[in-house]
Scaffold this active site. Structure first.
Site, PDB file in Angstrom:
ATOM      1  N   ASN A 246      18.488 -16.920  79.252  1.00  0.00           N
ATOM      2  CA  ASN A 246      17.653 -17.632  78.297  1.00  0.00           C
ATOM      3  C   ASN A 246      17.789 -17.040  76.891  1.00  0.00           C
ATOM      4  O   ASN A 246      17.816 -17.769  75.894  1.00  0.00           O
ATOM      5  CB  ASN A 246      16.197 -17.500  78.776  1.00  0.00           C
ATOM      6  N   ALA A 248      20.485 -15.367  75.776  1.00  0.00           N
ATOM      7  CA  ALA A 248      21.833 -15.640  75.272  1.00  0.00           C
ATOM      8  C   ALA A 248      21.975 -17.103  74.859  1.00  0.00           C
ATOM      9  O   ALA A 248      22.657 -17.418  73.881  1.00  0.00           O
ATOM     10  CB  ALA A 248      22.865 -15.275  76.326  1.00  0.00           C
ATOM     11  N   GLN A 285      36.425 -45.561  53.116  1.00  0.00           N
ATOM     12  CA  GLN A 285      35.105 -45.744  53.737  1.00  0.00           C
ATOM     13  C   GLN A 285      35.061 -45.166  55.159  1.00  0.00           C
ATOM     14  O   GLN A 285      34.044 -44.594  55.568  1.00  0.00           O
ATOM     15  CB  GLN A 285      34.742 -47.232  53.765  1.00  0.00           C
ATOM     16  N   LEU A 344      41.859 -34.200  59.684  1.00  0.00           N
ATOM     17  CA  LEU A 344      42.953 -33.307  59.288  1.00  0.00           C
ATOM     18  C   LEU A 344      44.325 -33.784  59.763  1.00  0.00           C
ATOM     19  O   LEU A 344      45.343 -33.151  59.452  1.00  0.00           O
ATOM     20  CB  LEU A 344      42.696 -31.882  59.801  1.00  0.00           C
ATOM     21  N   GLU A 369      26.789 -20.251  80.440  1.00  0.00           N
ATOM     22  CA  GLU A 369      25.338 -20.161  80.180  1.00  0.00           C
ATOM     23  C   GLU A 369      24.623 -21.441  80.570  1.00  0.00           C
ATOM     24  O   GLU A 369      23.713 -21.891  79.881  1.00  0.00           O
ATOM     25  CB  GLU A 369      25.082 -19.883  78.693  1.00  0.00           C
TER      26      GLU A 369
HETATM   27  P1  FAD Z   1      30.616 -25.060  88.821  1.00  0.00           P
HETATM   28  O1  FAD Z   1      29.242 -24.535  89.016  1.00  0.00           O
HETATM   29  O2  FAD Z   1      31.537 -25.072  89.987  1.00  0.00           O
HETATM   30  O3  FAD Z   1      30.492 -26.520  88.234  1.00  0.00           O
HETATM   31  C1  FAD Z   1      31.605 -27.429  88.134  1.00  0.00           C
HETATM   32  C2  FAD Z   1      31.078 -28.769  87.629  1.00  0.00           C
HETATM   33  O4  FAD Z   1      30.103 -29.286  88.552  1.00  0.00           O
HETATM   34  C3  FAD Z   1      30.356 -28.649  86.280  1.00  0.00           C
HETATM   35  O5  FAD Z   1      30.569 -29.800  85.522  1.00  0.00           O
HETATM   36  C4  FAD Z   1      28.892 -28.580  86.686  1.00  0.00           C
HETATM   37  O6  FAD Z   1      28.012 -29.018  85.681  1.00  0.00           O
HETATM   38  C5  FAD Z   1      28.882 -29.539  87.866  1.00  0.00           C
HETATM   39  N1  FAD Z   1      27.735 -29.291  88.749  1.00  0.00           N
HETATM   40  C6  FAD Z   1      27.425 -28.153  89.436  1.00  0.00           C
HETATM   41  N2  FAD Z   1      26.250 -28.304  90.067  1.00  0.00           N
HETATM   42  C7  FAD Z   1      25.805 -29.551  89.754  1.00  0.00           C
HETATM   43  C8  FAD Z   1      24.632 -30.290  90.093  1.00  0.00           C
HETATM   44  N3  FAD Z   1      23.644 -29.784  90.844  1.00  0.00           N
HETATM   45  N4  FAD Z   1      24.524 -31.552  89.614  1.00  0.00           N
HETATM   46  C9  FAD Z   1      25.475 -32.087  88.817  1.00  0.00           C
HETATM   47  N5  FAD Z   1      26.608 -31.443  88.444  1.00  0.00           N
HETATM   48  C10 FAD Z   1      26.761 -30.174  88.914  1.00  0.00           C
HETATM   49  N6  FAD Z   1      29.552 -15.647  83.758  1.00  0.00           N
HETATM   50  C11 FAD Z   1      28.935 -14.409  83.796  1.00  0.00           C
HETATM   51  O7  FAD Z   1      28.230 -14.107  84.755  1.00  0.00           O
HETATM   52  N7  FAD Z   1      29.122 -13.508  82.796  1.00  0.00           N
HETATM   53  C12 FAD Z   1      29.923 -13.758  81.713  1.00  0.00           C
HETATM   54  O8  FAD Z   1      30.059 -12.906  80.818  1.00  0.00           O
HETATM   55  C13 FAD Z   1      30.594 -15.046  81.642  1.00  0.00           C
HETATM   56  N8  FAD Z   1      31.468 -15.320  80.626  1.00  0.00           N
HETATM   57  C14 FAD Z   1      32.221 -16.473  80.683  1.00  0.00           C
HETATM   58  C15 FAD Z   1      33.262 -16.668  79.759  1.00  0.00           C
HETATM   59  C16 FAD Z   1      34.084 -17.785  79.851  1.00  0.00           C
HETATM   60  C17 FAD Z   1      35.246 -17.938  78.917  1.00  0.00           C
HETATM   61  C18 FAD Z   1      33.813 -18.780  80.837  1.00  0.00           C
HETATM   62  C19 FAD Z   1      34.666 -20.024  80.923  1.00  0.00           C
HETATM   63  C20 FAD Z   1      32.793 -18.602  81.736  1.00  0.00           C
HETATM   64  C21 FAD Z   1      31.995 -17.448  81.700  1.00  0.00           C
HETATM   65  N9  FAD Z   1      31.014 -17.194  82.676  1.00  0.00           N
HETATM   66  C22 FAD Z   1      30.371 -15.966  82.712  1.00  0.00           C
HETATM   67  C23 FAD Z   1      30.847 -18.119  83.804  1.00  0.00           C
HETATM   68  C24 FAD Z   1      30.028 -19.362  83.480  1.00  0.00           C
HETATM   69  O9  FAD Z   1      28.687 -19.027  83.293  1.00  0.00           O
HETATM   70  C25 FAD Z   1      30.265 -20.383  84.610  1.00  0.00           C
HETATM   71  O10 FAD Z   1      31.573 -20.883  84.432  1.00  0.00           O
HETATM   72  C26 FAD Z   1      29.239 -21.499  84.620  1.00  0.00           C
HETATM   73  O11 FAD Z   1      27.995 -21.047  85.079  1.00  0.00           O
HETATM   74  C27 FAD Z   1      29.675 -22.690  85.510  1.00  0.00           C
HETATM   75  O12 FAD Z   1      30.069 -22.259  86.764  1.00  0.00           O
HETATM   76  P2  FAD Z   1      31.480 -22.754  87.386  1.00  0.00           P
HETATM   77  O13 FAD Z   1      32.517 -22.564  86.345  1.00  0.00           O
HETATM   78  O14 FAD Z   1      31.632 -22.060  88.673  1.00  0.00           O
HETATM   79  O15 FAD Z   1      31.329 -24.304  87.587  1.00  0.00           O
END
Ligand code: FAD
Length: 390
Positions: A246, A248, A285, A344, A369
């Site tokens: 929350n 962050a 425009q 651009l 997040e």
């Molecule tokens: P998933 O949870 O598998 O979701 C995939 C898709 O399904 C998404 O579109 C999601 O919205 C959708 N979905 C999932 N559940 C539902 C639902 N109930 N209803 C509808 N749609 C749904 N994590 C950390 O802990 N620490 C970090 O420092 C950190 N840094 C990061 C840095 C980067 C560059 C990136 C890309 C990610 C980072 N993360 C970190 C992880 C990030 O928080 C997760 O990627 C995020 O929480 C989503 O999880 P997932 O990628 O597993 O996607």
């Protein structure tokens, strides 16, 4: 009587209304960005990463944990912290992530949930940028649903033994300390893990197409043995990690205003100088319509961030209101970046201009997040009273 003119760079006078402290923070971060960050960001992005040495400069500026009290932290307002995030993300989302993970995830977790020993051991060094932290919640098979995490912490005598894998962890290979969330017999608990503990390894994630000016890592915990005192004493369940997220997310909802502003300013500048069909792009425009739409999104998202800062500084900000800000402002920034990219033309796809770099970064910001969908579900639950997560 002359007619008042709005400033194209502060159309609704949001910055004109800042107090002295917030304006000082803005000017200091802008000056630092102009001298130390902007000249290098395209190279950092292209080469994939950020130098470790950045930490001391950002620490000297007081940006790490700047909204926390004591232990060498600046103790400034949420608004000042938000403004700093905006100025950093106007350069690159990777820079704001560097500061957010350190201050709002790792330091906040230790400050809020740690013991006095955790706080005195880590926070002053982290505030100064001498030590870096990371935050391990996400796992390869557990993202939006952190309750499904598989990392475990079991008691062995007076020790804790941690096993599992964390994924997508920002600053993972740079960190001196990791805040790791793991399942225990009493539910999810948080642990302060020095990264030189035997059994802890961090492996960099390569080949990213987004947030390239940022280190992302996998953390592997293999029989990582920690003393009893490594655990946060008083928090059980997802309340712990969610409280940090929350914080962050608040930085994000301000940061993306900066990314959007940078794209809008780039498009405005370009449109005024680039000529086609015998006149500047700005005189068409269709271009003016794009600039007007961008102007509205940039200023509307800043107003949302400003209002949420007022609530946060009054201690009155609900998590669903943070979801509102993250959901609305990231979406706005993506729209602005995509539209600016078209203004651009071919130049828009290069690193000579910041726009496509921001556009790619914002795909990460949309996902981490809490994804856009997760925040939509939070808002849905807040207004209907019905949870639709599962
Ligand atoms: P998933 O949870 O598998 O979701 C995939 C898709 O399904 C998404 O579109 C999601 O919205 C959708 N979905 C999932 N559940 C539902 C639902 N109930 N209803 C509808 N749609 C749904 N994590 C950390 O802990 N620490 C970090 O420092 C950190 N840094 C990061 C840095 C980067 C560059 C990136 C890309 C990610 C980072 N993360 C970190 C992880 C990030 O928080 C997760 O990627 C995020 O929480 C989503 O999880 P997932 O990628 O597993 O996607």
């Amino acid at each position: 009587m002359s007619v008042k003119q709005a400033d194209p760079h502060d159309f609704l006078g949001i910055d004109a209304g800042l107090g002295d402290t917030e304006r000082d923070v803005r000017d200091a971060v802008r000056a630092y960005a102009r001298e130390e960050l902007t000249p290098h960001i395209a190279d950092w992005y292209e080469n994939g990463g950020l130098p470790r040495e950045l930490a001391s400069g950002l620490g000297k500026l007081g940006l790490f944990g700047m909204h926390l009290e004591g232990y060498g932290c600046a103790g400034l307002s949420a608004l000042a912290y938000g403004i700093a995030c905006r100025e950093l993300e106007a350069v690159d989302s990777g820079l704001r992530s560097y500061v957010s993970v350190q201050g709002s995830l790792a330091m906040f977790a230790i400050h809020h949930w740690g013991t006095e020993e955790h706080r005195t051991e880590w926070l002053p060094r982290m505030a100064a940028g001498e030590a870096l932290g990371c935050f391990g919640l996400t796992e390869p098979d557990s993202g939006s649903d952190p309750g499904s995490m598989r990392t475990t912490a079991r008691r062995e005598g007076s020790d804790w033994v941690l096993n599992g894998t964390k994924m997508w962890i920002t600053n993972g290979t740079l960190a001196d300390v990791a805040v790791v969330w793991a399942n225990t017999e009493e539910g999810v608990r948080g642990f302060v893990v020095p990264t030189d503990t035997p059994g802890f390894t961090a492996n960099e994630v390569r080949h990213k197409l987004s947030l390239r000016a940022s280190i992302t890592a996998e953390l592997v915990l293999e029989n990582v043995r920690l003393p009893e005192s490594a655990a946060f004493p008083d928090v059980r369940g997802l309340k712990g990690p969610l409280s940090c997220l929350n914080e962050a997310r608040f930085g994000i909802l301000w940061g993306v205003v900066g990314a959007a502003r940078s794209c809008y300013e780039s498009a405005l500048d370009y449109a005024k100088t680039r000529e086609q069909f015998g006149k500047p792009l700005a005189a068409f425009q269709l271009t003016q319509r794009k600039l007007a739409d961008m102007l509205v999104e940039v200023n509307r998202s800043a107003l949302v961030a400003r209002q949420l800062s007022t609530l946060k500084d009054a201690g009155d900000l609900a998590p669903s209101q943070v979801s509102f800000g993250k959901f609305a402002n990231v979406r706005s920034a993506i729209e602005v970046a995509r539209s600016a990219r078209t203004v651009l033309g071919a130049n828009g796809i290069t690193l000579e201009y910041p726009v496509m770099r921001h556009m790619n970064n914002l795909e990460t910001v949309l996902t981490y997040e809490g994804t856009e969908e997760v925040h939509a579900l939070s808002l849905g639950a807040a207004v209907t009273g019905v949870q639709a997560f599962r």
